[in-house]
Design an enzyme around this catalytic site. Structure first.
Site, PDB file in Angstrom:
ATOM      1  N   LYS A  63      -3.639   0.337 -24.529  1.00 58.35           N
ATOM      2  CA  LYS A  63      -4.138   0.249 -25.912  1.00 58.35           C
ATOM      3  C   LYS A  63      -2.920   0.219 -26.838  1.00 58.35           C
ATOM      4  O   LYS A  63      -2.145  -0.705 -26.767  1.00 58.35           O
ATOM      5  CB  LYS A  63      -5.081   1.419 -26.202  1.00 58.35           C
ATOM      6  CG  LYS A  63      -6.356   1.372 -25.350  1.00 58.35           C
ATOM      7  CD  LYS A  63      -7.371   2.393 -25.818  1.00 58.35           C
ATOM      8  CE  LYS A  63      -8.664   2.304 -25.018  1.00 58.35           C
ATOM      9  NZ  LYS A  63      -8.616   3.069 -23.762  1.00 58.35           N
ATOM     10  N   ASP A  96      -7.301  13.616 -25.071  1.00 55.78           N
ATOM     11  CA  ASP A  96      -7.316  12.228 -24.594  1.00 55.78           C
ATOM     12  C   ASP A  96      -6.785  11.379 -25.747  1.00 55.78           C
ATOM     13  O   ASP A  96      -7.491  11.099 -26.710  1.00 55.78           O
ATOM     14  CB  ASP A  96      -8.753  11.844 -24.216  1.00 55.78           C
ATOM     15  CG  ASP A  96      -8.854  10.385 -23.780  1.00 55.78           C
ATOM     16  OD1 ASP A  96      -7.880   9.625 -23.972  1.00 55.78           O
ATOM     17  OD2 ASP A  96      -9.921  10.002 -23.261  1.00 55.78           O
ATOM     18  N   GLU A 144      -0.331   4.936  -0.444  1.00 51.01           N
ATOM     19  CA  GLU A 144      -1.051   6.193  -0.673  1.00 51.01           C
ATOM     20  C   GLU A 144      -0.087   7.375  -0.624  1.00 51.01           C
ATOM     21  O   GLU A 144       0.784   7.426   0.255  1.00 51.01           O
ATOM     22  CB  GLU A 144      -2.131   6.419   0.393  1.00 51.01           C
ATOM     23  CG  GLU A 144      -3.393   5.627   0.167  1.00 51.01           C
ATOM     24  CD  GLU A 144      -3.440   4.403   1.043  1.00 51.01           C
ATOM     25  OE1 GLU A 144      -2.357   3.863   1.360  1.00 51.01           O
ATOM     26  OE2 GLU A 144      -4.556   3.996   1.412  1.00 51.01           O
ATOM     27  N   TYR A 151       0.864  -1.185   0.000  1.00 48.62           N
ATOM     28  CA  TYR A 151       0.000   0.000   0.000  1.00 48.62           C
ATOM     29  C   TYR A 151       0.891   1.222   0.000  1.00 48.62           C
ATOM     30  O   TYR A 151       1.862   1.278   0.752  1.00 48.62           O
ATOM     31  CB  TYR A 151      -0.910   0.026   1.241  1.00 48.62           C
ATOM     32  CG  TYR A 151      -2.360  -0.148   0.883  1.00 48.62           C
ATOM     33  CD1 TYR A 151      -2.967   0.721  -0.005  1.00 48.62           C
ATOM     34  CD2 TYR A 151      -3.123  -1.176   1.442  1.00 48.62           C
ATOM     35  CE1 TYR A 151      -4.303   0.562  -0.353  1.00 48.62           C
ATOM     36  CE2 TYR A 151      -4.451  -1.333   1.096  1.00 48.62           C
ATOM     37  CZ  TYR A 151      -5.040  -0.463   0.195  1.00 48.62           C
ATOM     38  OH  TYR A 151      -6.356  -0.623  -0.147  1.00 48.62           O
ATOM     39  N   THR A 192      -4.508   6.105 -21.838  1.00 46.73           N
ATOM     40  CA  THR A 192      -4.451   4.797 -21.197  1.00 46.73           C
ATOM     41  C   THR A 192      -3.115   4.179 -21.594  1.00 46.73           C
ATOM     42  O   THR A 192      -2.453   4.624 -22.539  1.00 46.73           O
ATOM     43  CB  THR A 192      -5.604   3.873 -21.653  1.00 46.73           C
ATOM     44  OG1 THR A 192      -5.700   3.945 -23.068  1.00 46.73           O
ATOM     45  CG2 THR A 192      -6.912   4.287 -21.026  1.00 46.73           C
ATOM     46  N   ARG A 207      -3.083  -2.404 -17.900  1.00 49.69           N
ATOM     47  CA  ARG A 207      -4.292  -1.565 -17.853  1.00 49.69           C
ATOM     48  C   ARG A 207      -4.081  -0.469 -16.825  1.00 49.69           C
ATOM     49  O   ARG A 207      -3.997  -0.725 -15.625  1.00 49.69           O
ATOM     50  CB  ARG A 207      -5.507  -2.409 -17.486  1.00 49.69           C
ATOM     51  CG  ARG A 207      -5.673  -3.630 -18.366  1.00 49.69           C
ATOM     52  CD  ARG A 207      -7.033  -4.240 -18.199  1.00 49.69           C
ATOM     53  NE  ARG A 207      -7.982  -3.487 -18.982  1.00 49.69           N
ATOM     54  CZ  ARG A 207      -8.218  -3.686 -20.288  1.00 49.69           C
ATOM     55  NH1 ARG A 207      -7.562  -4.609 -20.944  1.00 49.69           N
ATOM     56  NH2 ARG A 207      -9.098  -2.965 -20.925  1.00 49.69           N
TER      57      ARG A 207
HETATM   58  N1  DSN Z   1     -13.308   0.591 -24.092  1.00 48.69           N
HETATM   59  C1  DSN Z   1     -12.460   1.504 -24.817  1.00 48.69           C
HETATM   60  C2  DSN Z   1     -12.532   1.274 -26.275  1.00 48.69           C
HETATM   61  O1  DSN Z   1     -12.798   0.147 -26.657  1.00 48.69           O
HETATM   62  O2  DSN Z   1     -12.300   2.184 -27.058  1.00 48.69           O
HETATM   63  C3  DSN Z   1     -12.720   2.894 -24.471  1.00 48.69           C
HETATM   64  O3  DSN Z   1     -12.677   3.022 -23.080  1.00 48.69           O
END
Ligand code: DSN
Length: 444
Positions: free
Chosen positions: A226, A197, A53, A51, A223, A232
């Site tokens: 991707k 974003d 924080e 942990y 993110t 993630r």
């Molecule tokens: N779930 C993502 C996507 O497939 O684009 C977006 O958060």
């Protein structure tokens, strides 16, 4: 795996089956990817036990010597890769990252302006009623035109009318490049923050095949799982321009993440993000980003050549949306039909979709995962042909069976898939062969 089979064979078995599924099918879901073994090992480490924080050298619990070193290294790598003065690597994923930006820089009830979901935006970009972003903030949404493209003059008019406090430029299926310079000019006119974003397009930006927002935007979120190919998670970055607008912007965002919205960071994820950032800083990652875009173009060309209609008639990033209205068939039916053949994609709304989001008229396809496996232009052409064959065959079966598109839309999918089209059976072994020829990689 040594212990899981002994301790919990049921879960071990399901994990093994899912991994096998990933090996034996081709993912064309544009937000998915295959993390390297190094990323997976960092994720599966003993860091899960801790942990922490707070932030490096400012924690609430003891025992942080190595956690501090890991998070500091991750922050340094993020700042170096994207050339930004501030980063936060603790958001649990993309939606919490965007929530933290709003929570840090806006007051409840402020106006935000983002791309609508049906035009290719994201839930957190202000979808009204059903998301925090559309409930706690006054949300104005911009859309694509009939041609499937963004029209910046229209966006500017909307901004001048509603004077948003924040403009969000980001996509989940808009298949064209974003003009961050134009977005910044609009934001300047109404004195709004510009949030980019870049979750979907981050590796294209690293590769230089998509314009970068790092000079124009005040804040950038991405993110990490991707196109970045990590675990993630998510990163929030404040640019030089952001700090010029508000020198406390970084501090505000840190406070919004913790203690504003989250508790302890997921240290195993922070370590895995650090690994992914190191991988993304290598020259071969630039080649990867470039190849994603080339593959997307090749796949789109192949689909178009076979007579399918695409949103905006093509793509210049990693994603495309097949508009199935002319085949009069649901995205659900096509996505399920493709899965039967080993091609995994997702149903998606098209702009001006007459159907509801759960039964939309489109299919979203993206090339990041297939490109990670090493598939190239030749394979994209082939796969485009297979997808088109399956779409046409599903449509033929639907119409031969006299299935009427009605409120009970699920029946359409079930009857057609049960009716089994010839093409699905014909293409399945070809997909399997391709999967064997391009196995998942342990290292990039
Ligand atoms: N779930 C993502 C996507 O497939 O684009 C977006 O958060």
């Amino acid at each position: 795996m040594n212990y899981l089979p002994m301790v919990d064979p049921e879960i071990k078995d399901l994990i093994a089956k899912e991994e096998q599924r990933q090996k034996e099918t081709l993912s064309f879901i544009p937000s998915e990817n295959y993390a390297s073994q190094a990323v997976l090992e960092a994720l599966g480490s003993g860091l899960t036990n801790k942990y922490s924080e707070g932030y490096p050298n400012k924690r609430y619990y003891q025992g942080q010597k190595y956690i501090d070193a890991i998070e500091s290294l991750c922050l340094e790598r993020a700042k170096a890769l994207f050339n930004v003065p501030f980063a936060n690597v603790q958001p649990y994923s993309g939606s919490p990252a965007n929530a933290a930006v709003y929570f840090g820089l806006l007051a409840p009830g402020d106006t935000i302006m983002g791309l609508s979901l049906k035009s290719g935006g994201h839930l957190t970009h202000g979808v009204p009623n059903i998301t925090f972003s559309g409930k706690f903030f006054q949300s104005v949404q911009y859309d694509v035109g009939e041609d499937g493209f963004l029209h910046y003059d229209e966006i500017e008019k909307l901004a001048l009318k509603h004077k948003p406090r924040m403009i969000i430029a980001g996509i989940t299926h808009y298949p064209r490049q974003l003009d961050f310079e134009r977005f910044a000019a609009i934001a300047r006119k109404v004195d709004a923050f510009l949030l980019a974003d870049i979750s979907h397009i981050v590796s294209l930006i690293i590769a230089g095949v998509h314009p970068s927002p790092f000079v124009q935007a005040h804040v950038v979120t991405t993110t990490t799982h991707k196109t970045l190919r990590g675990p993630r998670g998510a990163i929030i970055m404040v640019t030089q321009k952001g700090l010029e607008k508000d020198p406390l912007m970084g501090e505000k965002i840190n406070k919004a993440v913790f203690p504003g919205l989250q508790g302890g960071p997921h240290d195993q994820v922070t370590a895995a993000i650090a690994v992914a950032l190191q991988e993304a800083s290598k020259p071969q990652f630039k080649r990867y980003g470039l190849q994603i875009a080339k593959n997307a173009k090749a796949l789109a060309d192949s689909l178009l050549c076979c007579g399918l209609k695409l949103m905006s008639d093509g793509t210049d990033n990693h994603v495309m949306v097949v508009d199935l209205r002319q085949q009069n068939i649901l995205g659900n039916t096509v996505a399920e039909g493709l899965e039967e053949a080993g091609i995994v994609a997702n149903r998606n709304a098209v702009p001006f979709d007459p159907n509801p989001p759960f039964y939309p008229s489109g299919l979203r396809l993206g090339t990041p995962a297939a490109t990670s496996r090493g598939l190239g232009l030749k394979e994209m052409k082939l796969i485009g042909g297979w997808i088109a064959d399956i779409v046409c065959d599903l449509s033929r079966v639907k119409h031969e069976m006299g299935i009427v598109f009605d409120q009970e839309k699920k029946r359409e999918t079930r009857s057609i898939i049960i009716g089994k089209t010839r093409k699905i059976n014909e293409i399945r072994p070809k997909v399997a062969k391709l999967c064997r020829a391009f196995p998942l990689k342990k290292q990039y």
